[in-house]
Design an enzyme around this catalytic site. Structure first.
Site, PDB file in Angstrom:
ATOM      1  N   HIS A 160       0.841  -1.204   0.000  1.00 34.19           N
ATOM      2  CA  HIS A 160       0.000   0.000   0.000  1.00 34.19           C
ATOM      3  C   HIS A 160       0.881   1.262   0.000  1.00 34.19           C
ATOM      4  CE1 HIS A 160      -2.891  -2.815   2.293  1.00 34.19           C
ATOM      5  NE2 HIS A 160      -3.485  -2.565   1.142  1.00 34.19           N
ATOM      6  N   LYS A 169     -15.794  -7.848   6.034  1.00 37.43           N
ATOM      7  CA  LYS A 169     -14.507  -8.441   6.420  1.00 37.43           C
ATOM      8  C   LYS A 169     -14.365  -8.448   7.941  1.00 37.43           C
ATOM      9  CE  LYS A 169     -11.624  -7.211   2.463  1.00 37.43           C
ATOM     10  NZ  LYS A 169     -10.478  -6.397   2.030  1.00 37.43           N
ATOM     11  N   ARG A 205      -2.725  -5.486  -8.389  1.00 39.90           N
ATOM     12  CA  ARG A 205      -1.604  -6.416  -8.216  1.00 39.90           C
ATOM     13  C   ARG A 205      -1.552  -7.460  -9.321  1.00 39.90           C
ATOM     14  NH1 ARG A 205      -3.603  -8.290  -2.596  1.00 39.90           N
ATOM     15  NH2 ARG A 205      -5.480  -7.981  -3.858  1.00 39.90           N
ATOM     16  N   SER A 241      -3.219  -7.925   2.996  1.00 42.99           N
ATOM     17  CA  SER A 241      -3.315  -7.789   4.452  1.00 42.99           C
ATOM     18  C   SER A 241      -3.624  -9.147   5.075  1.00 42.99           C
ATOM     19  CB  SER A 241      -4.391  -6.769   4.812  1.00 42.99           C
ATOM     20  OG  SER A 241      -4.041  -5.500   4.295  1.00 42.99           O
TER      21      SER A 241
HETATM   22  N1  COA Z   1      -0.432  -4.084  -1.567  1.00 47.04           N
HETATM   23  C1  COA Z   1      -0.896  -4.961  -0.643  1.00 47.04           C
HETATM   24  N2  COA Z   1      -2.169  -5.345  -0.553  1.00 47.04           N
HETATM   25  C2  COA Z   1      -3.014  -4.832  -1.430  1.00 47.04           C
HETATM   26  C3  COA Z   1      -2.631  -3.934  -2.425  1.00 47.04           C
HETATM   27  C4  COA Z   1      -1.273  -3.561  -2.480  1.00 47.04           C
HETATM   28  N3  COA Z   1      -0.811  -2.723  -3.390  1.00 47.04           N
HETATM   29  N4  COA Z   1      -3.711  -3.611  -3.168  1.00 47.04           N
HETATM   30  C5  COA Z   1      -4.733  -4.289  -2.643  1.00 47.04           C
HETATM   31  N5  COA Z   1      -4.319  -5.025  -1.595  1.00 47.04           N
HETATM   32  C6  COA Z   1      -5.113  -5.949  -0.781  1.00 47.04           C
HETATM   33  C7  COA Z   1      -5.542  -5.387   0.526  1.00 47.04           C
HETATM   34  O1  COA Z   1      -4.570  -5.610   1.521  1.00 47.04           O
HETATM   35  C8  COA Z   1      -6.794  -6.189   0.781  1.00 47.04           C
HETATM   36  O2  COA Z   1      -6.405  -7.434   1.295  1.00 47.04           O
HETATM   37  P1  COA Z   1      -7.379  -8.327   2.215  1.00 47.04           P
HETATM   38  O3  COA Z   1      -8.580  -8.646   1.378  1.00 47.04           O
HETATM   39  O4  COA Z   1      -6.553  -9.498   2.539  1.00 47.04           O
HETATM   40  O5  COA Z   1      -7.731  -7.459   3.406  1.00 47.04           O
HETATM   41  C9  COA Z   1      -7.377  -6.389  -0.622  1.00 47.04           C
HETATM   42  O6  COA Z   1      -6.297  -6.214  -1.489  1.00 47.04           O
HETATM   43  C10 COA Z   1      -8.405  -5.383  -1.089  1.00 47.04           C
HETATM   44  O7  COA Z   1      -8.891  -4.674  -0.059  1.00 47.04           O
HETATM   45  P2  COA Z   1      -8.998  -3.098   0.057  1.00 47.04           P
HETATM   46  O8  COA Z   1      -8.131  -2.357  -0.897  1.00 47.04           O
HETATM   47  O9  COA Z   1      -8.791  -2.765   1.467  1.00 47.04           O
HETATM   48  O10 COA Z   1     -10.405  -2.896  -0.460  1.00 47.04           O
HETATM   49  P3  COA Z   1     -11.776  -3.412   0.111  1.00 47.04           P
HETATM   50  O11 COA Z   1     -12.246  -4.392  -0.881  1.00 47.04           O
HETATM   51  O12 COA Z   1     -11.736  -3.811   1.533  1.00 47.04           O
HETATM   52  O13 COA Z   1     -12.611  -2.080   0.058  1.00 47.04           O
HETATM   53  C11 COA Z   1     -13.336   0.019  -0.903  1.00 47.04           C
HETATM   54  C12 COA Z   1     -12.615  -1.300  -1.097  1.00 47.04           C
HETATM   55  C13 COA Z   1     -12.952   0.685   0.379  1.00 47.04           C
HETATM   56  C14 COA Z   1     -12.870   0.904  -2.039  1.00 47.04           C
HETATM   57  C15 COA Z   1     -14.862  -0.261  -1.033  1.00 47.04           C
HETATM   58  O14 COA Z   1     -15.249  -1.269  -0.133  1.00 47.04           O
HETATM   59  C16 COA Z   1     -15.706   0.979  -0.779  1.00 47.04           C
HETATM   60  O15 COA Z   1     -15.711   1.897  -1.549  1.00 47.04           O
HETATM   61  N6  COA Z   1     -16.472   0.991   0.332  1.00 47.04           N
HETATM   62  C17 COA Z   1     -17.361   2.123   0.688  1.00 47.04           C
HETATM   63  C18 COA Z   1     -18.830   1.805   0.409  1.00 47.04           C
HETATM   64  C19 COA Z   1     -19.143   2.111  -1.033  1.00 47.04           C
HETATM   65  O16 COA Z   1     -19.071   3.225  -1.510  1.00 47.04           O
HETATM   66  N7  COA Z   1     -19.537   1.051  -1.749  1.00 47.04           N
HETATM   67  C20 COA Z   1     -19.841   1.130  -3.151  1.00 47.04           C
HETATM   68  C21 COA Z   1     -18.619   0.777  -3.967  1.00 47.04           C
HETATM   69  S1  COA Z   1     -19.008   0.559  -5.657  1.00 47.04           S
END
Ligand code: COA
Length: 159
Positions: free
Chosen positions: A17, A41, A90, A128
């Site tokens: 990140h 989650k 990724r 994560s």
């Molecule tokens: N390096 C390491 N890990 C990475 C990464 C990177 N460059 N890019 C992504 N990841 C991993 C994260 O660690 C995470 O891992 P995990 O699933 O093991 O926890 C995973 O990829 C993706 O999770 P994250 O980026 O935290 O996204 P999310 O899916 O939890 O949430 C939001 C994404 C916050 C953008 C989305 O849920 C959101 O917008 N929520 C608000 C409500 C909303 O508006 N909803 C409508 C959306 S259309």
């Protein structure tokens, strides 16, 4: 002032990140890393703990602001007057999910773009979840997460 929002669960933040956000600060005057509580989650760290770790990990870059929110991402982005959402990619497996979110967000708010930054090769296998699993089973995550996160993971694993 060009503002970008980098949202995520960050449970916890990893060096993957940090790679994305550092590179995003070359495109924006300010990047807001914002922690969301994702009810789908099960989290290890509270939102406050995640914000604290992010603040420590990014304190050397004044262009990075750390925040948290709940609710709709596009409402938050509008409140912050941001131009774009930043997401890291990724692998091809990230693409479907990210494209759906980007298209839905664009439908809700056509003026806001989603910018994808391809993860650096040394971080493409990081998530994560795999960091938490390794750390909770006593494995070493040095070099994969910032030192403040490594310390807190060791504390959690020993409790
Ligand atoms: N390096 C390491 N890990 C990475 C990464 C990177 N460059 N890019 C992504 N990841 C991993 C994260 O660690 C995470 O891992 P995990 O699933 O093991 O926890 C995973 O990829 C993706 O999770 P994250 O980026 O935290 O996204 P999310 O899916 O939890 O949430 C939001 C994404 C916050 C953008 C989305 O849920 C959101 O917008 N929520 C608000 C409500 C909303 O508006 N909803 C409508 C959306 S259309």
């Amino acid at each position: 002032m060009k503002i970008g929002v980098y949202p995520g669960s960050f449970d916890p933040v990893t060096n993957g990140h940090l790679d994305i956000v550092e590179r995003a600060t070359k495109l924006f005057d300010q990047v807001i890393m914002t922690v969301i509580h994702n009810p789908r989650k099960r989290s290890l760290f509270t939102v406050d703990e995640r914000v604290q770790m992010l603040s420590e990990a990014t304190c050397s870059n004044p262009r990075i602001i750390v925040d948290s929110f709940s609710g709709l991402l596009m409402d938050y982005v509008n409140r912050k007057k941001a131009l774009a959402v930043i997401r890291g990619l990724r692998a091809v497996s990230d693409f479907d999910y990210e494209m759906q979110m980007a298209l839905m967000n664009n439908k809700l708010c056509p003026d806001v773009e989603t910018i994808f930054i391809i993860a650096s090769p040394q971080f493409i296998y990081l998530s994560s979840s795999n960091i938490k699993e390794v750390a909770m089973l006593g494995g070493c995550v040095k070099g994969l997460v910032p030192a403040c996160v490594e310390k807190r993971l060791i504390e959690k694993a020993n409790n």
